[in-house]
Scaffold this active site. Structure first.
Site, PDB file in Angstrom:
ATOM      1  N   LYS A  69     -10.036   8.728 -14.137  1.00 30.05           N
ATOM      2  CA  LYS A  69      -9.460   8.003 -12.995  1.00 30.05           C
ATOM      3  C   LYS A  69      -9.496   8.930 -11.776  1.00 30.05           C
ATOM      4  O   LYS A  69      -9.211  10.133 -11.902  1.00 30.05           O
ATOM      5  CB  LYS A  69      -8.013   7.586 -13.321  1.00 30.05           C
ATOM      6  CG  LYS A  69      -7.385   6.757 -12.207  1.00 30.05           C
ATOM      7  CD  LYS A  69      -6.075   6.119 -12.647  1.00 30.05           C
ATOM      8  CE  LYS A  69      -4.912   7.069 -12.500  1.00 30.05           C
ATOM      9  NZ  LYS A  69      -3.606   6.358 -12.553  1.00 30.05           N
ATOM     10  N   ARG A 112       0.394   0.813 -16.372  1.00 25.66           N
ATOM     11  CA  ARG A 112       0.559   1.839 -17.414  1.00 25.66           C
ATOM     12  C   ARG A 112       1.780   2.722 -17.115  1.00 25.66           C
ATOM     13  O   ARG A 112       2.427   3.250 -18.008  1.00 25.66           O
ATOM     14  CB  ARG A 112      -0.718   2.628 -17.644  1.00 25.66           C
ATOM     15  CG  ARG A 112      -1.243   3.529 -16.526  1.00 25.66           C
ATOM     16  CD  ARG A 112      -0.389   4.721 -16.258  1.00 25.66           C
ATOM     17  NE  ARG A 112      -1.117   5.875 -15.833  1.00 25.66           N
ATOM     18  CZ  ARG A 112      -0.653   6.765 -14.986  1.00 25.66           C
ATOM     19  NH1 ARG A 112       0.541   6.595 -14.392  1.00 25.66           N
ATOM     20  NH2 ARG A 112      -1.355   7.823 -14.685  1.00 25.66           N
ATOM     21  N   GLN A 140       6.135   0.702  -8.621  1.00 19.47           N
ATOM     22  CA  GLN A 140       6.353   1.219  -9.997  1.00 19.47           C
ATOM     23  C   GLN A 140       7.658   0.679 -10.572  1.00 19.47           C
ATOM     24  O   GLN A 140       7.766   0.476 -11.791  1.00 19.47           O
ATOM     25  CB  GLN A 140       6.346   2.757 -10.047  1.00 19.47           C
ATOM     26  CG  GLN A 140       5.220   3.442  -9.282  1.00 19.47           C
ATOM     27  CD  GLN A 140       3.826   2.936  -9.622  1.00 19.47           C
ATOM     28  OE1 GLN A 140       3.518   2.667 -10.789  1.00 19.47           O
ATOM     29  NE2 GLN A 140       2.982   2.789  -8.622  1.00 19.47           N
ATOM     30  N   ASP A 162      17.574   1.137  -2.695  1.00 18.13           N
ATOM     31  CA  ASP A 162      16.388   1.582  -1.945  1.00 18.13           C
ATOM     32  C   ASP A 162      16.870   1.917  -0.533  1.00 18.13           C
ATOM     33  O   ASP A 162      17.818   1.294  -0.037  1.00 18.13           O
ATOM     34  CB  ASP A 162      15.339   0.455  -1.896  1.00 18.13           C
ATOM     35  CG  ASP A 162      13.964   0.942  -1.466  1.00 18.13           C
ATOM     36  OD1 ASP A 162      13.054   0.959  -2.312  1.00 18.13           O
ATOM     37  OD2 ASP A 162      13.800   1.320  -0.276  1.00 18.13           O
TER      38      ASP A 162
HETATM   39  N1  LIG Z   1       4.729   9.058 -12.980  1.00 19.84           N
HETATM   40  C1  LIG Z   1       3.769   8.181 -12.845  1.00 19.84           C
HETATM   41  O1  LIG Z   1       3.078   7.815 -13.777  1.00 19.84           O
HETATM   42  C2  LIG Z   1       3.543   7.576 -11.482  1.00 19.84           C
HETATM   43  C3  LIG Z   1       2.516   6.665 -11.265  1.00 19.84           C
HETATM   44  C4  LIG Z   1       2.377   6.098  -9.989  1.00 19.84           C
HETATM   45  C5  LIG Z   1       3.244   6.474  -8.983  1.00 19.84           C
HETATM   46  N2  LIG Z   1       4.206   7.398  -9.247  1.00 19.84           N
HETATM   47  C6  LIG Z   1       5.168   7.821  -8.245  1.00 19.84           C
HETATM   48  O2  LIG Z   1       6.207   6.847  -8.216  1.00 19.84           O
HETATM   49  C7  LIG Z   1       6.810   6.880  -6.915  1.00 19.84           C
HETATM   50  C8  LIG Z   1       6.936   5.457  -6.374  1.00 19.84           C
HETATM   51  O3  LIG Z   1       5.629   4.910  -6.232  1.00 19.84           O
HETATM   52  P1  LIG Z   1       5.450   3.392  -5.767  1.00 19.84           P
HETATM   53  O4  LIG Z   1       4.002   3.087  -5.925  1.00 19.84           O
HETATM   54  O5  LIG Z   1       6.477   2.553  -6.459  1.00 19.84           O
HETATM   55  O6  LIG Z   1       5.800   3.518  -4.232  1.00 19.84           O
HETATM   56  P2  LIG Z   1       6.362   2.383  -3.263  1.00 19.84           P
HETATM   57  O7  LIG Z   1       6.076   2.840  -1.886  1.00 19.84           O
HETATM   58  O8  LIG Z   1       5.853   1.047  -3.689  1.00 19.84           O
HETATM   59  O9  LIG Z   1       7.949   2.396  -3.514  1.00 19.84           O
HETATM   60  C9  LIG Z   1       8.768   3.485  -3.195  1.00 19.84           C
HETATM   61  C10 LIG Z   1      10.103   2.933  -2.710  1.00 19.84           C
HETATM   62  O10 LIG Z   1      11.017   4.025  -2.575  1.00 19.84           O
HETATM   63  C11 LIG Z   1      11.855   3.763  -1.430  1.00 19.84           C
HETATM   64  N3  LIG Z   1      12.476   5.025  -1.051  1.00 19.84           N
HETATM   65  C12 LIG Z   1      11.950   6.048  -0.358  1.00 19.84           C
HETATM   66  N4  LIG Z   1      12.832   7.074  -0.274  1.00 19.84           N
HETATM   67  C13 LIG Z   1      13.959   6.666  -0.935  1.00 19.84           C
HETATM   68  C14 LIG Z   1      15.204   7.262  -1.225  1.00 19.84           C
HETATM   69  N5  LIG Z   1      15.485   8.504  -0.824  1.00 19.84           N
HETATM   70  N6  LIG Z   1      16.124   6.542  -1.906  1.00 19.84           N
HETATM   71  C15 LIG Z   1      15.859   5.276  -2.309  1.00 19.84           C
HETATM   72  N7  LIG Z   1      14.673   4.658  -2.063  1.00 19.84           N
HETATM   73  C16 LIG Z   1      13.735   5.356  -1.413  1.00 19.84           C
HETATM   74  C17 LIG Z   1      10.894   3.142  -0.430  1.00 19.84           C
HETATM   75  O11 LIG Z   1      11.603   2.420   0.561  1.00 19.84           O
HETATM   76  C18 LIG Z   1      10.030   2.253  -1.329  1.00 19.84           C
HETATM   77  O12 LIG Z   1      10.564   0.944  -1.425  1.00 19.84           O
HETATM   78  C19 LIG Z   1       5.945   7.803  -6.080  1.00 19.84           C
HETATM   79  O13 LIG Z   1       6.538   9.073  -6.049  1.00 19.84           O
HETATM   80  C20 LIG Z   1       4.630   7.880  -6.844  1.00 19.84           C
HETATM   81  O14 LIG Z   1       3.921   9.083  -6.609  1.00 19.84           O
HETATM   82  C21 LIG Z   1       4.380   7.935 -10.451  1.00 19.84           C
END
Ligand SMILES: NC(=O)c1ccc[n+]([C@@H]2O[C@H](COP(=O)([O-])OP(=O)(O)OC[C@H]3O[C@@H](n4cnc5c(N)ncnc54)[C@H](O)[C@@H]3O)[C@@H](O)[C@H]2O)c1
Length: 325
Positions: A69, A112, A140, A162
Site C-alpha cells: 500500500k 481495515r 476512522q 470532537d
Molecule cells: N491506526 C490506524 O490504522 C490508522 C489508519 C488510518 C488513520 N489513522 C489515524 O486516525 C486519525 C483519524 O483519522 P481520520 O481519517 O478519522 O481523520 P478525520 O479527519 O476524518 O477525523 C478526525 C477528527 O478529529 C477531530 N479532532 C481534531 N482534533 C481533535 C481533538 N483535539 N479532540 C477531538 N477531536 C479532534 C476533527 O475535527 C475530525 O473530525 C488520524 O490520526 C490518522 O492518521 C490511523
C-alpha cells in the site's frame, strides 16, 4: 499480461461488509501471531509538516496474499476540501511476483482500521460492554463503530466528542442511520467522554508535539482504550496506569519509538502483539476490572488481506478495468 484497476467507487460498490473485513483481518492477525506473515517496517517520506507518504508491503502466507500500500496522510488537505487519507494498493501474484491489481486504498484503510478496533475489542473488551466512546468523530471513528457494533452484541450507547460540533453532528446523523438501535450522546469534555465508557477509541490527528486530552484517572475500571492516533490523545500517565498494554505490531511500535518522535511515554512492558492474542498464544481480557490499552498503528497485513478479498469479489463480479501491464 493484464492487471485489474479498481477505482474508489468500484471498491465501494463491491458490497463487501464490515463483517467480511473483520473475518479476513482477524485471520491476518492470527497468521501474524503464528509467524506466517512477512511485513518489514514501513518506510515513509514526509514532504510537508505532520504529513506522511508510507509504503506498506506484506505477504500473508496462509492466504497467499502479497502486495504493497502506498498511502498518504495530509492534515492540511482538510482546509482544501480534500481527504486526509489517499493512496493506492498494488497486489502481486505470490507465485510469479507479477502485479495482478491496482486499487484505491482509502476505503480499504478505513475499513481495515475499523476492523482492527473490532478485533481488539473482541479479545480485550468486556464481552457484555454496552457503552463505547469516540474522541474524534471522523472517518476512522465511523468504521470503528461499525466494527464494534458487530463484535459487542450488547452495545447500546455511543459517546462522542470532537473539537468540531459540525463533525459530531454529521457523525451522529450518518451513524444513526446505519445503526438505528443505538443511543448517541454528545459529551462536553474528555473526562465526560470516558464516564461509563467500556471501550474508548481515539482518532484525532497525529501530531509531533501533542497536548493529549486523555489524562490518567479518566479511564474507568474494566475499560479498553484503543488508540488509532499514536500517542497524540493519551498522556504518558494515562497509558502507564493501564494494567496491560498491547499493540498490533510490537516491532513497528519499538521501531517508530526509536526515531524519538512518537511513543516516548509508552510503558516499558508491552504485554502482547494482537496477533499473538488472536492465535491464542497470549491471553485476551482476564477479568472485568482490568484496564487495557491497545495501540493500533495500522499494519500492512490488514490492508493486503482486505485487498485480496476485494480482488476476488471484483473478479467474480466482472467489475473493474483491465489494463495492459
Ligand atoms: N491506526 C490506524 O490504522 C490508522 C489508519 C488510518 C488513520 N489513522 C489515524 O486516525 C486519525 C483519524 O483519522 P481520520 O481519517 O478519522 O481523520 P478525520 O479527519 O476524518 O477525523 C478526525 C477528527 O478529529 C477531530 N479532532 C481534531 N482534533 C481533535 C481533538 N483535539 N479532540 C477531538 N477531536 C479532534 C476533527 O475535527 C475530525 O473530525 C488520524 O490520526 C490518522 O492518521 C490511523
Amino acid at each position: 499480461m493484464q492487471l485489474l484497476y479498481l477505482s474508489r467507487a468500484e471498491v465501494e460498490g463491491l458490497g463487501v461488509t464490515m463483517k467480511d473485513v473483520l473475518r479476513v483481518v482477524e485471520e491476518g492477525f492470527r497468521l501474524k501471531g503464528l509467524d506466517q506473515t512477512e511485513m518489514p517496517p514501513k518506510p515513509g517520506i514526509h514532504p510537508r509538516d505532520n504529513a506522511f507518504i508510507h509504503a506498506m508491503p506484506a505477504y500473508v502466507k496462509g492466504v497467499e496474499a502479497a502486495g504493497v500500500k502506498w498511502v498518504s496522510g495530509y492534515p492540511s488537505n482538510l482546509a482544501k476540501g480534500l481527504p486526509y487519507i489517499t493512496g493506492l494498493l498494488a497486489l502481486n501474484d505470490p507465485e510469479t511476483g507479477i502485479p495482478i491489481a491496482v486499487m484505491d486504498c482509502a476505503w480499504i484503510t478505513a475499513m481495515r482500521t475499523g476492523a482492527s478496533v473490532g478485533i481488539a475489542a473482541k479479545y480485550l473488551a468486556k464481552p457484555n460492554a454496552t457503552v463505547v466512546g469516540f474522541l474524534g468523530c471522523g472517518v476512522q471513528a465511523r468504521t470503528s463503530l461499525l466494527a464494534l457494533a458487530e463484535v459487542l452484541p450488547s452495545l447500546r450507547e455511543v459517546r462522542c466528542l470532537d473539537v468540531s460540533m459540525e463533525a459530531t453532528g454529521r457523525f451522529i446523523d450518518e451513524m444513526s442511520k446505519w445503526l438505528p438501535g443505538l443511543q448517541f450522546t454528545v459529551c462536553q469534555s474528555p473526562r465526560d467522554l470516558a464516564t461509563r465508557c467500556e471501550v474508548i477509541t481515539t482518532a484525532i490527528p497525529i501530531v509531533t508535539q501533542p497536548e493529549p486530552p486523555m489524562e490518567a484517572g479518566f479511564l474507568e475500571q474494566g475499560a479498553l482504550a484503543v488508540s488509532l492516533d499514536y500517542d497524540s490523545a493519551w498522556t504518558t500517565e494515562a497509558m502507564r496506569e493501564c494494567d496491560r498494554f498491547v499493540s498490533d505490531d510490537i516491532d513497528q511500535l519499538m521501531g517508530t519509538k526509536a526515531h524519538h518522535v512518537y511513543f516516548a511515554g509508552i510503558p516499558s512492558t508491552i504485554h502482547a502483539d494482537l496477533g499473538q492474542i488472536c492465535a491464542k498464544l497470549k491471553p485476551g481480557r482476564q477479568h472485568d476490572v482490568e484496564k487495557i490499552f491497545a495501540m493500533n498503528m495500522g499494519i500492512a497485513i490488514d490492508d493486503i488481506v482486505t485487498a485480496k478479498l476485494l480482488y476476488e469479489r471484483a473478479t467474480a463480479m466482472g467489475i473493474g478495468t483491465k489494463l495492459p501491464l
